[in-house]
Structure formats: C-alpha cells, structure tokens
Design an enzyme around this catalytic site. Sequence first.
Site, PDB file in Angstrom:
ATOM      1  N   SER A  35       0.816  -1.221   0.000  1.00 53.76           N
ATOM      2  CA  SER A  35       0.000   0.000   0.000  1.00 53.76           C
ATOM      3  C   SER A  35       0.850   1.272   0.000  1.00 53.76           C
ATOM      4  O   SER A  35       1.585   1.526  -0.943  1.00 53.76           O
ATOM      5  CB  SER A  35      -0.950  -0.042   1.196  1.00 53.76           C
ATOM      6  OG  SER A  35      -1.968   0.906   1.077  1.00 53.76           O
TER       7      SER A  35
ATOM      8  N   ASP B   7      10.942   5.689  -9.431  1.00 49.63           N
ATOM      9  CA  ASP B   7      10.612   6.458 -10.630  1.00 49.63           C
ATOM     10  C   ASP B   7      11.434   7.734 -10.740  1.00 49.63           C
ATOM     11  O   ASP B   7      11.813   8.150 -11.841  1.00 49.63           O
ATOM     12  CB  ASP B   7       9.115   6.806 -10.632  1.00 49.63           C
ATOM     13  CG  ASP B   7       8.233   5.583 -10.830  1.00 49.63           C
ATOM     14  OD1 ASP B   7       8.757   4.551 -11.283  1.00 49.63           O
ATOM     15  OD2 ASP B   7       7.031   5.646 -10.511  1.00 49.63           O
TER      16      ASP B   7
ATOM     17  N   LYS C 168      -0.709  -4.114  -3.192  1.00 49.71           N
ATOM     18  CA  LYS C 168      -1.979  -3.515  -2.773  1.00 49.71           C
ATOM     19  C   LYS C 168      -2.026  -2.071  -3.265  1.00 49.71           C
ATOM     20  O   LYS C 168      -1.435  -1.177  -2.669  1.00 49.71           O
ATOM     21  CB  LYS C 168      -2.156  -3.551  -1.255  1.00 49.71           C
ATOM     22  CG  LYS C 168      -3.483  -2.930  -0.803  1.00 49.71           C
ATOM     23  CD  LYS C 168      -3.523  -2.726   0.690  1.00 49.71           C
ATOM     24  CE  LYS C 168      -4.807  -2.022   1.091  1.00 49.71           C
ATOM     25  NZ  LYS C 168      -4.897  -0.633   0.578  1.00 49.71           N
TER      26      LYS C 168
END
Length: 710
Positions: free
Chosen positions: A470, A481, A495
Amino acid sequence: MLKRILLAIFTAAVLACQATPKPQKLVEGIPNIKPDEKQSLVCRQVVALIENYSYKRLSVNDSISSLVLDKYIKALDPYRNYFLASDIKDFEQFRTTLDDAFRTGDLSAPFYIFNVYSKRYNETLNYAIAHIKDKYDFNQQDTYFFDRANMPWITSVAALNDVWKKKVKYELVNLRLAGTDEAKAAVSLTKRYQNLKLQSSKLNNQDVFQVIMDAFTGAIDPHTNYFNPANASEFNEQMSRSIEGIGAYLQSENDVLKIAEVTPGGPAFKSKLLHAGDRIIGVAQETGDFEDIIGWRLDNAVAKIKGPKGTKVRLKIIPVGHDMSSKPVIVEIIREKIVMEDQSAKKEVKTIQSNGKPYKIGIITVPAFYADAKAAIAGDPNYKSTTRDVRLLIDTLKGKDKVDAIVMDLRSNGGGSLMEAIDLTGLFIDKGPVVQVKDVKGEVEVNGDEHPGALWSGPFGVLVDRTTASASEIFAGAIQDYGRGIIIGTQTFGKGTVQQPIDLNKLVNPSILQRLASFVQKGKPGSGKTVKGENDIPQLGQINLTIAKFYRVNGSSTQHKGVMPDITLPSFYPMDKVGEDTESSALPWDEVQKSDFVAVADLSAMKAELVKLHDARMEKSLDYKTLIQDLADMKKRSLETSVTLNENKLKAERDSLEVKALEKINRLRASRGLAPVKKGDKIKKAENFDFQEDETLKVMADYIQLKAVV
C-alpha cells in the site's frame, strides 16, 4: 455533500426495513448465539455502501452470496475438522439467498451456521477430552492428517471421532517426545482442551458478526473491511501509534487478567504501583463500585481499564508472588496518552568494510505509515506521525552520526496513511508529484510534495519484502521512478487500492439510533426507557471501503504487481501464497497517463553495475546458498499434509532435522568467525544474522563507491 446523500440513503433504508426480524433457527443442545437489531442495521448499511460507493460498483447478487458462503465456512472450519458432510449439504440452502438476506438485514442463516459449528466444536472437544487417557500404541504405523483442507468433508460422527482420536494421539506423542511423562501429558492435554472450550464459551454475537462480515467484505475485495466497535478502536489506535490508558500490556492466564509488561514512561510505570506479574481481579472508575473481572474476556476487561486521558481508574490487584486468596490491594491510576514507541520509526547505524574502507550506513526502520490525526486536528504541536519521526532521525544521522548513506527498511510495512507516504517522499526529493489516484468515476487526481528542498540528498536505498504494501509501495515506487535511490529486496505485495474509513454511526439519523437504543436496552421499542446520552447510543463500528486505486507517477498501478526491486533478494514468504495476485477478488493491474515529473537521476547504468556486483557476491556466498536451500526445504514441507504417529519414527525424523539444522548453523558461524554452538545453546541477539539487511549494506557500499567514481 456526500455525507448528506449517504444519510438520506440510509435513513430511507432503515425506515423501510422495520419489519419484525425473521425467527432464528435454533440448534438443539447448545446456547444459541443470536444477532441483534444493531447488526441488522449495520448489514443493510454495508450493502448500500458497497453497491453505491465501492470502486467496483458491483451488485450484491447470487454470485456474491455463493462466495460469501464458501468464505464463511472456510473461516470457521479451514481444515475440515468439525463440520460433517451433512452439515455442508444443509448449508447449501443458503447458497443463493445470503445476498437478499443481507440486503434486508436478516442474519439468521449465518448465525445458524455458526451455532452448528459451535455444537460440532464442543462435541469434538468433549470426545477428545474423554479419550485422552485411552491406551495408545505408539509403535503402530498409522498417520494423522493435520491438513484436510483439500480432502472431502467427513461423512459420519464415527469418522470424525477417528480423526480426533488421532489428533489426541499426535499431541500426546509430541508431549512424550518433549520429555513429559504419561500422567503429566494427560493432565496437560486435558487442560489445553478445557481451555479451548472455555474460550469458545466466551464468544458473543459481536465475534460471530465480525466473522460474517469478514466473509462478506472479503467476497467484494480483499481490503474492504468492516470493524466492529472494539476492532475499530484498535485499528485507529494502531494508525495513531498512541492509546489512552494506564500503559500496560495485559494477558489472560487461567481466567485472570495478568500484567505481562509495564510500558516505560507510562502512568503505571511512573506510579510504581503496578508490576509485571500482578493480577487484576476488579476494576472501578473514579466513582462507582468495583466490577469483578475474573473470567472475563480479555478485550472486555481491557475496555474497562482503558479510557480518556486525565480520568481515573481504580484497580483491585493481587500482587505478583502473592496467592490468589491474599487480600487485594487497591491501586488508583490517572490515565494518560501512551505513545507506542516500539511501533514507531527508529534508527540504527552500522559500519561496513568495503574495499578496505569503512562506510557508515544509517538504517531507518518504518513499521507503518502512521499519523495521530485526532491530535493534529486538535492543534497538538507534538502530534505523532511517520514523517515527523523520520525527519528527526535523519537530522541525527546527518549531524551527530555523519552517515555515508541511508536505508529505509520497509519490510513488513503494510502501509497506512497515504499523506504520510507523500510527505515522507518529500524528504528525499525536491518537489513534485508522488502518487496518482483514480476514483470510482475514472477521474485521476495527482498528489505530490509541494515543499521545495530535500532533507537527505545522499545515497539512499529502500529495503522491501513481499509484505511491503500500500502506502509503502507508493513511497518505494516514487523513489524508483525519480531515480532517487535503489530498491532492494523482493517483489512487494501489490496492494494498490485506496480505502476510506467510514464511521457508520455518522450515516444514521440520530432518531433511529435512539430507537435502536431502546431495542438494546429493553429488547423491544416503546419500552419507555429514556436514552440519556452518547454513552447509551449503540456503536455500529466502521467500514474501510475501497473507493479508488493508486498509480505511480510513471502511470503504472501498484495494484496486483507491486514494485519490482532493482536488486532482487530471496523471499522468506511464499510468493504463491502471500500477495495481492493470490487473491481471487483482487482488482486487476492497469495504467493511467504518466504524470509530469522530472527525475532526479537516471540510475539505470549504476543499477546494472550493482546487479553484477551483487550476483558475484551471491556466487560465493554460503549464506545465500544456504538460504536458497532452506527456502526449498520450507516449500517442500509446506506441501505436507500428514505426519506419522509412530513415536520412534517421528523422533528419528525430528532428530535428523535438528542435527542438520545445528550443522548448518555452525557452518555459517564458522564462515563469520564465530565459535560453534551445541544443542540447546541460546544464540546471543548480537549474533543473529539478517541476510537481507547485510546484503543491503553491501549494495549501499557499492552504490557509494560507484557514485564517487561517476
């Protein structure tokens, strides 16, 4: 606006469903547990929320009903040790009707199923207790199937009794192999089963309702969850990392509440009146009589002791070392707000030698993304949060500790506050988007760090495992990224969904809660009993409803796939049993448009070099090869469903495993320059080896050196 719409829906739904509840089908021979009006109301609310506001926007229909039935039966009897095939056949009448029943708040069917389970449970335990002292042949070549999950349901009581007699024999064999003589083994096992019966007798309709709702919401998606009032309170305490109480961990022992540990710095600790081992036999508030809590369920007793900070609780104590017949001591404690430091972010500094040079690495362990929202809203300048805690830790690592690199350890971090994940990312990037969120309408919102400047701009790594989930995946994905650091570990959980906590009391018209209170207090409406205040109003609990999906700034969802590490380590968790992609009701992976962000650096070339160095180490690493073999052995054992009941054969198998385990430990200790250990020796905490952490430190040392060259 949303609250007004919801309130209108639920007021209409409640007013339309005031018919007399369906009579409960009773199971003979046991005290039947029955649903109440409050649970009926909650069930109707949850159906309406799921159908109108869940991200899936699905209809609660016959297909859902079938899934709920299967999940509920599995939750009650996962290894098929209690229900008979005839019971399962009987339950088929509910296969396609639970959806309609839940919509009207009729819980008679699942409560009936539970009461059948309760009857079978107690019957099997009674049978087991009655046969503990039977004469068993421990040289017989028979087998006990401890995992019957994929076997047919047992067809007769006689066959079920045979399974349980083998279970008794297996547990007696274990006690014998542990050195317990025959008489003591019988007494020990009898007490064990009697305690199971005692705990079963303390179950109430809230416990049953929680299991029912777990099966229902689990059929919708893995992360839509209902919490009954007690569980909702515990969930919110975990999120805030603080509770209001006396500061002690409690446990139940022989039906008596015992203090297991006193929290340093808490009111119990500061009072010097309570100690580990003390037993609490009575509780009273600042005024009023004491309640005798011997035999109470642990959660009910704890609820009496906890309370708002600044209030007084009185405890009747039998001090540690005193007999239960001793005169109790009365202790008064003023409750305070307790910060659960052991569950907060913490730091450690480790030094690693690489190419003849020492490097200091700061490790920050973050167990969850927590925030005490209540304290923040109240204006408490010292409110608890992940980012605030980590900021202080980084200041110390930069200043006093002068570390060369920092590693964020997110292993076993199941997530938490999305805002904390965003704010924490902001400590490592200048500013920019961190996460994209797509709602039920398909609209995408970009959330990011708006504060310029990074608190730590040096070498950075993130250690993850299969249980990293999560909000943790949002953080790790953003770091990856942006090219801000190296992700080390295993593929994360996957998740990628957003849950909205909803207090169900806030969705119901107060006048309806007043009527419901009269049901609870007198069993029928119009009783004439006055509902005096909030404490008399029934609490309905909380639902965490899936309302959106997470996406990384590169456009990829973290749902189902999680975050793939740059440096892959072996997983301690079975990848085919742990993770979102193992859940049948999980939402799929997809993508949205990439957000407008500027990467800090392109680490692709450096990652390739780090992988080469890592792979070269693994080729020579005894720890790595041993771990790979251990994981293969664990997988093989996980497929086993039975065990021999021949005492000599079982002892030989276990002795062989112990010898191999000791040989393995000593091989590894020798490779680290440590002295060998003998059977029964305790390994010092400082000598415990964390392979994942150790290799992460080596990767970070490589990272520092490669960055210096660049």
